[in-house]
Design an enzyme around this catalytic site. Structure first.
Site, mmCIF file in Angstrom:
data_model
loop_
_atom_site.group_PDB
_atom_site.id
_atom_site.type_symbol
_atom_site.label_atom_id
_atom_site.label_comp_id
_atom_site.label_asym_id
_atom_site.label_seq_id
_atom_site.Cartn_x
_atom_site.Cartn_y
_atom_site.Cartn_z
ATOM 1 N N ASN A 178 0.826 -1.202 0.000
ATOM 2 C CA ASN A 178 0.000 0.000 0.000
ATOM 3 C C ASN A 178 0.859 1.249 0.000
ATOM 4 O O ASN A 178 1.935 1.286 0.579
ATOM 5 C CB ASN A 178 -0.981 -0.009 1.189
ATOM 6 C CG ASN A 178 -0.429 0.696 2.408
ATOM 7 O OD1 ASN A 178 -0.493 1.917 2.517
ATOM 8 N ND2 ASN A 178 0.161 -0.072 3.329
ATOM 9 N N PHE A 228 -1.702 8.302 3.983
ATOM 10 C CA PHE A 228 -2.500 8.961 5.046
ATOM 11 C C PHE A 228 -3.726 9.683 4.487
ATOM 12 O O PHE A 228 -3.992 10.848 4.824
ATOM 13 C CB PHE A 228 -1.648 9.958 5.846
ATOM 14 C CG PHE A 228 -0.569 9.354 6.704
ATOM 15 C CD1 PHE A 228 -0.566 7.999 7.032
ATOM 16 C CD2 PHE A 228 0.448 10.161 7.215
ATOM 17 C CE1 PHE A 228 0.434 7.464 7.835
ATOM 18 C CE2 PHE A 228 1.451 9.635 8.017
ATOM 19 C CZ PHE A 228 1.441 8.283 8.324
ATOM 20 N N SER A 238 5.503 5.204 8.686
ATOM 21 C CA SER A 238 4.885 4.941 7.388
ATOM 22 C C SER A 238 5.876 5.291 6.292
ATOM 23 O O SER A 238 6.506 6.352 6.337
ATOM 24 C CB SER A 238 3.621 5.780 7.208
ATOM 25 O OG SER A 238 3.249 5.758 5.837
ATOM 26 N N ASN A 252 5.042 6.053 3.338
ATOM 27 C CA ASN A 252 4.317 6.739 2.266
ATOM 28 C C ASN A 252 4.166 8.241 2.435
ATOM 29 O O ASN A 252 3.459 8.878 1.665
ATOM 30 C CB ASN A 252 2.944 6.088 2.095
ATOM 31 C CG ASN A 252 3.070 4.615 1.749
ATOM 32 O OD1 ASN A 252 3.861 4.255 0.882
ATOM 33 N ND2 ASN A 252 2.325 3.774 2.437
ATOM 34 N N THR A 253 4.787 8.816 3.445
ATOM 35 C CA THR A 253 4.847 10.275 3.577
ATOM 36 C C THR A 253 6.322 10.655 3.544
ATOM 37 O O THR A 253 7.086 10.239 4.421
ATOM 38 C CB THR A 253 4.208 10.747 4.909
ATOM 39 O OG1 THR A 253 2.818 10.441 4.877
ATOM 40 C CG2 THR A 253 4.385 12.242 5.118
ATOM 41 N N LYS A 293 5.360 3.828 16.990
ATOM 42 C CA LYS A 293 5.303 2.732 16.009
ATOM 43 C C LYS A 293 6.510 2.794 15.100
ATOM 44 O O LYS A 293 6.757 3.818 14.461
ATOM 45 C CB LYS A 293 4.017 2.818 15.182
ATOM 46 C CG LYS A 293 3.855 1.614 14.246
ATOM 47 C CD LYS A 293 2.441 1.468 13.760
ATOM 48 C CE LYS A 293 2.289 0.292 12.820
ATOM 49 N NZ LYS A 293 0.913 0.150 12.323
ATOM 50 N N ASN A 299 5.580 -1.483 11.488
ATOM 51 C CA ASN A 299 4.840 -0.982 10.340
ATOM 52 C C ASN A 299 5.191 -1.841 9.106
ATOM 53 O O ASN A 299 5.857 -2.859 9.233
ATOM 54 C CB ASN A 299 5.209 0.499 10.109
ATOM 55 C CG ASN A 299 4.037 1.307 9.567
ATOM 56 O OD1 ASN A 299 3.374 0.872 8.622
ATOM 57 N ND2 ASN A 299 3.775 2.458 10.145
HETATM 58 C C1 LIG Z 1 -3.688 -0.667 3.437
HETATM 59 C C2 LIG Z 1 -2.879 -0.436 4.672
HETATM 60 C C3 LIG Z 1 -2.928 0.805 5.291
HETATM 61 C C4 LIG Z 1 -2.185 1.038 6.449
HETATM 62 N N1 LIG Z 1 -2.264 2.255 7.049
HETATM 63 C C5 LIG Z 1 -1.592 2.465 8.209
HETATM 64 C C6 LIG Z 1 -1.715 3.691 8.891
HETATM 65 O O1 LIG Z 1 -2.452 4.590 8.495
HETATM 66 N N2 LIG Z 1 -0.990 3.850 10.032
HETATM 67 C C7 LIG Z 1 -0.176 2.883 10.539
HETATM 68 O O2 LIG Z 1 0.445 3.071 11.583
HETATM 69 N N3 LIG Z 1 -0.064 1.684 9.908
HETATM 70 C C8 LIG Z 1 -0.750 1.468 8.770
HETATM 71 N N4 LIG Z 1 -0.636 0.259 8.146
HETATM 72 C C9 LIG Z 1 0.275 -0.760 8.706
HETATM 73 C C10 LIG Z 1 -0.445 -1.759 9.596
HETATM 74 O O3 LIG Z 1 -1.028 -1.126 10.711
HETATM 75 C C11 LIG Z 1 0.532 -2.854 10.070
HETATM 76 O O4 LIG Z 1 1.529 -2.258 10.864
HETATM 77 C C12 LIG Z 1 1.206 -3.578 8.928
HETATM 78 O O5 LIG Z 1 0.313 -3.768 7.843
HETATM 79 C C13 LIG Z 1 1.748 -4.939 9.349
HETATM 80 O O6 LIG Z 1 0.714 -5.779 9.828
HETATM 81 P P1 LIG Z 1 -0.022 -6.879 8.924
HETATM 82 O O7 LIG Z 1 1.038 -7.718 8.279
HETATM 83 O O8 LIG Z 1 -0.902 -7.638 9.886
HETATM 84 O O9 LIG Z 1 -0.823 -6.135 7.911
HETATM 85 C C14 LIG Z 1 -1.379 0.003 6.981
HETATM 86 C C15 LIG Z 1 -1.346 -1.247 6.359
HETATM 87 C C16 LIG Z 1 -2.086 -1.486 5.225
HETATM 88 C C17 LIG Z 1 -2.035 -2.844 4.578
#
Ligand SMILES: Cc1cc2nc3c(=O)[nH]c(=O)nc-3n(C[C@H](O)[C@H](O)[C@H](O)COP(=O)(O)O)c2cc1C
Length: 337
Positions: free
Chosen positions: A116, A120, A181, A183-184, A212, A241
């Site tokens: 992804n 934000f 993140s 992405n910023t 985080k 993350n």
């Molecule tokens: C589509 C998407 C959007 C995410 N947006 C955020 C976010 O806004 N803030 C954040 O701290 N982590 C975000 N994450 C990261 C997740 O909270 C998590 O840390 C990461 O995906 C690893 O866990 P997982 O393997 O269970 O997905 C996002 C993940 C995905 C897939």
């Protein structure tokens, strides 16, 4: 094969012509629209009680919804009904912002992974605060994840986080400071010791503040983050993350490897485990850890707990394994109280 993977997932993965974000929005709308009676019935069916008290907050079970799934809290009452023992909403920013251009969310099915680069997209901290005020008390603890607005230069990041913090603090059981993140642009530089000290110095106060972190930090860099956490009284870390690495992709997904963004799901499992293990050893188990990254079955979760996590969260596992995963994981992690 579960009912979800056999019957529900194939339908969901076809929503919007296979566009992953369309499926996400469809799901959120359905969950937001659940009638209270349906929610109560689901809650009775799914909710596992295995309470743990961590950084002074009592969690009815150890499995949380990771940040990013419900950024604006639109489906908030539905998550406990699906079995989650806590929910982290956000990431929200001080300024509402649209995020990156679509498409920005990609399923890598053979790898049970997602890339992804949402960037934000969110309605802003003020809109979230209003929503939380309207909702009133929730049955499970609420975390609110804060990020930096894209329009705000990195030198003014502290003020930006602080503005969001003031708005949402009255409703949050903990605040997650998202400095990881991918992405910023520039955001991850806030994990540097000096930046993080400034940020934590401004934010740590009445509500537990957790940091985080990215899975791509070296061990010395993580150690610096931990030192800043200790110096400023952070309540814990959330590890991890998404990753910029493209290791562990199945051959069928290699054509997606060049897609910009953060990778989550199965390819992250081992790395998240290593980071949790490192944080636990480095802090002598004194700093609470929320373990997240690549939990696709109960065993992944118990391994994170065994490595030192006090609580876990998931996101991508929910996409591939469905709501049954939440209950299965909650059952696998014993309560403490
Ligand atoms: C589509 C998407 C959007 C995410 N947006 C955020 C976010 O806004 N803030 C954040 O701290 N982590 C975000 N994450 C990261 C997740 O909270 C998590 O840390 C990461 O995906 C690893 O866990 P997982 O393997 O269970 O997905 C996002 C993940 C995905 C897939």
């Amino acid at each position: 094969m579960s009912l979800f993977t056999a019957a529900v997932r194939p339908v969901l993965f076809r929503v919007g012509g296979g566009d992953a974000e369309a499926a996400h929005e469809w799901t959120l709308r359905r969950l937001a629209g659940l009638a209270p009676a349906a929610r109560r019935a689901l809650h009775r069916q799914n909710f596992v009680s295995a309470p743990r008290t961590v950084f002074g907050v009592r969690f009815p079970n150890a499995v949380g919804l990771a940040a990013g799934m419900d950024k604006n809290g639109v489906a908030l009452p539905a998550w406990p009904a699906l079995g989650f023992g806590f929910v982290e909403v956000g990431t929200v920013t001080a300024h509402a912002q649209p995020g990156n251009d679509r498409p920005r969310l990609f399923r890598l099915r053979a790898s049970e992974a997602v890339i992804n680069r949402m960037g934000f997209n969110n309605a802003g901290a003020a809109a979230l605060a209003e929503r939380l005020r309207d909702l009133g008390a929730l049955p499970v603890p609420l975390g609110v994840s804060l990020g930096k607005s894209k329009v705000t230069p990195i030198e003014e990041a502290v003020q930006d986080y602080l503005a969001s913090y003031e708005l949402v603090r009255p409703f949050a059981d903990y605040i997650a400071v998202n400095v990881s993140s991918p992405n910023t642009p520039g955001l991850r530089s806030l994990q540097d010791r000096a930046h993080l000290e400034g940020l934590l110095g401004a934010l740590v106060g009445k509500v537990p503040v957790l940091v985080k972190i990215a899975p791509d930090l070296t061990e010395p860099a993580i150690a610096e983050v931990l030192q800043a956490c200790a110096d400023h009284g952070a309540a814990g870390v959330i590890a991890t993350n998404t990753t910029l690495s493209r290791d562990g992709l199945a051959p069928a997904d290699q054509h997606r490897a060049g897609e910009a963004g953060g990778l989550s799901g199965r390819p992250l499992t081992e790395r998240a485990h290593k980071v949790v293990d490192f944080v636990h050893r480095e802090t002598g188990g004194r700093l609470p850890i929320i373990g997240v990254g690549g939990i696709l079955d109960p065993d992944d979760a118990t391994r994170l707990i065994d490595a030192g996590a006090d609580l876990v969260q998931l996101y991508t596992g929910f996409i591939y394994r469905g709501p049954g995963l939440v209950k299965a994981v909650a059952r696998a992690i014993p309560g403490h109280d």
